[in-house]
Design an enzyme around this catalytic site. Sequence first.
Site, PDB file in Angstrom:
ATOM      1  N   SER A   1      17.337 -21.683  48.438  1.00 39.96           N
ATOM      2  CA  SER A   1      16.861 -20.782  47.474  1.00 39.96           C
ATOM      3  C   SER A   1      17.919 -19.767  47.176  1.00 39.96           C
ATOM      4  CB  SER A   1      15.784 -19.899  48.076  1.00 39.96           C
ATOM      5  OG  SER A   1      15.447 -18.885  47.467  1.00 39.96           O
TER       6      SER A   1
ATOM      7  N   TYR B   1      11.963 -15.432  56.228  1.00 42.55           N
ATOM      8  CA  TYR B   1      12.178 -16.761  55.359  1.00 42.55           C
ATOM      9  C   TYR B   1      13.478 -17.087  54.740  1.00 42.55           C
ATOM     10  CZ  TYR B   1      11.741 -19.234  50.846  1.00 42.55           C
ATOM     11  OH  TYR B   1      12.172 -20.084  49.986  1.00 42.55           O
TER      12      TYR B   1
ATOM     13  N   LYS C   1      16.440 -20.173  55.344  1.00 45.49           N
ATOM     14  CA  LYS C   1      17.129 -21.040  54.323  1.00 45.49           C
ATOM     15  C   LYS C   1      18.665 -20.943  54.699  1.00 45.49           C
ATOM     16  CE  LYS C   1      13.712 -22.496  51.908  1.00 45.49           C
ATOM     17  NZ  LYS C   1      13.318 -23.902  52.030  1.00 45.49           N
TER      18      LYS C   1
ATOM     19  N   PHE D   1      16.218 -21.154  41.702  1.00 47.66           N
ATOM     20  CA  PHE D   1      15.693 -19.930  41.382  1.00 47.66           C
ATOM     21  C   PHE D   1      14.306 -19.690  41.129  1.00 47.66           C
ATOM     22  CE2 PHE D   1      19.842 -17.380  40.513  1.00 47.66           C
ATOM     23  CZ  PHE D   1      20.712 -18.281  41.059  1.00 47.66           C
TER      24      PHE D   1
HETATM   25  C1  UD1 Z   1      10.256 -14.521  46.009  1.00 44.87           C
HETATM   26  C2  UD1 Z   1      11.117 -14.362  47.105  1.00 44.87           C
HETATM   27  C3  UD1 Z   1      12.099 -15.511  47.062  1.00 44.87           C
HETATM   28  C4  UD1 Z   1      11.280 -16.904  47.154  1.00 44.87           C
HETATM   29  C5  UD1 Z   1      10.442 -17.033  45.966  1.00 44.87           C
HETATM   30  C6  UD1 Z   1       9.741 -18.204  46.270  1.00 44.87           C
HETATM   31  C7  UD1 Z   1      10.922 -12.046  47.652  1.00 44.87           C
HETATM   32  C8  UD1 Z   1      11.831 -10.768  47.466  1.00 44.87           C
HETATM   33  N1  UD1 Z   1      11.805 -13.169  47.018  1.00 44.87           N
HETATM   34  O1  UD1 Z   1      11.001 -14.459  44.746  1.00 44.87           O
HETATM   35  O2  UD1 Z   1      12.698 -15.536  48.399  1.00 44.87           O
HETATM   36  O3  UD1 Z   1      12.282 -17.845  47.230  1.00 44.87           O
HETATM   37  O4  UD1 Z   1       9.639 -15.872  45.983  1.00 44.87           O
HETATM   38  O5  UD1 Z   1       8.677 -18.218  45.320  1.00 44.87           O
HETATM   39  O6  UD1 Z   1       9.930 -11.776  47.777  1.00 44.87           O
HETATM   40  N2  UD1 Z   1       6.094  -9.349  40.266  1.00 44.87           N
HETATM   41  C9  UD1 Z   1       5.154  -8.326  39.671  1.00 44.87           C
HETATM   42  N3  UD1 Z   1       4.010  -8.385  40.160  1.00 44.87           N
HETATM   43  C10 UD1 Z   1       3.413  -9.542  40.857  1.00 44.87           C
HETATM   44  C11 UD1 Z   1       4.307 -10.480  41.388  1.00 44.87           C
HETATM   45  C12 UD1 Z   1       5.510 -10.387  41.124  1.00 44.87           C
HETATM   46  O7  UD1 Z   1       5.752  -7.612  39.103  1.00 44.87           O
HETATM   47  O8  UD1 Z   1       2.190  -9.342  41.137  1.00 44.87           O
HETATM   48  C13 UD1 Z   1       7.434  -9.276  40.069  1.00 44.87           C
HETATM   49  C14 UD1 Z   1       8.504  -9.131  41.269  1.00 44.87           C
HETATM   50  O9  UD1 Z   1       8.491  -7.567  41.450  1.00 44.87           O
HETATM   51  C15 UD1 Z   1       9.415  -9.634  40.702  1.00 44.87           C
HETATM   52  C16 UD1 Z   1       9.083 -10.920  39.740  1.00 44.87           C
HETATM   53  O10 UD1 Z   1       7.521 -10.598  39.451  1.00 44.87           O
HETATM   54  O11 UD1 Z   1      10.458  -9.096  40.055  1.00 44.87           O
HETATM   55  C17 UD1 Z   1       9.182 -12.476  40.504  1.00 44.87           C
HETATM   56  O12 UD1 Z   1       8.306 -12.352  41.911  1.00 44.87           O
HETATM   57  P1  UD1 Z   1       8.177 -13.353  42.539  1.00 44.87           P
HETATM   58  O13 UD1 Z   1       7.368 -14.473  41.602  1.00 44.87           O
HETATM   59  O14 UD1 Z   1       7.346 -12.913  43.798  1.00 44.87           O
HETATM   60  O15 UD1 Z   1       9.412 -13.965  43.041  1.00 44.87           O
HETATM   61  P2  UD1 Z   1      10.808 -13.413  43.591  1.00 44.87           P
HETATM   62  O16 UD1 Z   1      10.386 -12.325  44.235  1.00 44.87           O
HETATM   63  O17 UD1 Z   1      11.884 -13.453  42.883  1.00 44.87           O
END
Ligand code: UD1
Length: 343
Positions: free
Chosen positions: A126, A153, A157, A182
């Site tokens: 990841s 988690y 990795k 990503f």
């Molecule tokens: C997350 C994990 C990452 C993992 C990946 C697996 C963290 C910090 N990172 O990535 O290690 O490999 O998931 O799928 O947890 N968001 C909202 N509202 C929501 C959900 C998300 O605004 O209800 C935003 C988050 O703040 C972020 C973006 O959407 O900016 C993406 O979030 P998400 O899909 O959870 O992925 P990551 O955080 O990038």
Amino acid sequence: MARILVTGGTGYIGSHTTVELMQQGYDVTIVDNLSNSSIDVLDGIAAIVGKKPDFANIDCGNFVDLDAVFKQYPDIVGVIHFAASKAVGESVEKPLLYYRNNLGSLCTLLEVMRLHQVTNLVFSSSCTVYGQPDAAHLPVDETAPIQAALSPYGNTKQINEEIIRDEAHADKTLNATILRYFNPIGAHPSAHIGELPNGVPQNLLPFITQTATGLRPELKVFGNDYNTPDGSCIRDYIYVVDLAKAHVKAIDRMLNAADREQVEVFNLGTGTGLSVLTLINEFEAATGVKIPYTIVGRREGDIEQVWAAPKKANEVLGWKADTPIRDVLASAWKWEKRIRNIK
Ligand code: UD1
């Protein structure tokens, strides 16, 4: 034709990869303990490719069971290792579960591979290993420094990558390809397979699609005061089918290229960062469905912005993630409607 063992093959990325492998003529054996996936996924795969992959309901951490699978399929030439626990929040609550499961299964797998002289491993890693890269390392290429993990988690990795490097150092016959994903999103265009989150989705796109169905009243956007053009976080959202195809390229390369290094690392992303608010707008444009949302505070542990420099994967693997974002978002919506029986 050659057989590939896919651990975690009934999961989200594993199932899409199995489809692409089978469509390229590989035989596939899936091992999965179904702890976070359904046996019905095998029917979804069969609906796309015309036949079910072979399947064993076992835990990869169980040496005896895994050994039996390698004995049953002596034609395995490579392994793609997806099987792992992947919920960031849960890993903070239950670190030992994550360390035992994610580290133990890789150690067992490597032992059994060595025993059966299977020398090709593709590992599902990841971009979380880069943490928040500094401005000089955005977009992120494979040389960016690894930073201290923010969750158990993420730490598994990083440690898994180290385990692979150490084992490859000890056993010069072992070839490994580490793929740093990503943010994978979307579903197969047929809507026969897709993402099936457990309970309330933690990831952005499943939350958006569930909000679009009315299952969730509104999306919470975690923060609009980041140092980004619109204040929301930026990620590199990569179509799961494009991502799956990269695995086939990685296997092809391991089986055919003479010039590869023993352990190779590739960042798999599109090369474009999108903000949370942009993704919502694109979803609305792709589907015609409005997403009600409110801005709330930042989510603990979130990274402000990260997106990939996929040049190495583009050039060395001959692969590119190029599905237009609206097609990707439409595929996720088609899948969500299918599983909710919405016309
Ligand atoms: C997350 C994990 C990452 C993992 C990946 C697996 C963290 C910090 N990172 O990535 O290690 O490999 O998931 O799928 O947890 N968001 C909202 N509202 C929501 C959900 C998300 O605004 O209800 C935003 C988050 O703040 C972020 C973006 O959407 O900016 C993406 O979030 P998400 O899909 O959870 O992925 P990551 O955080 O990038």
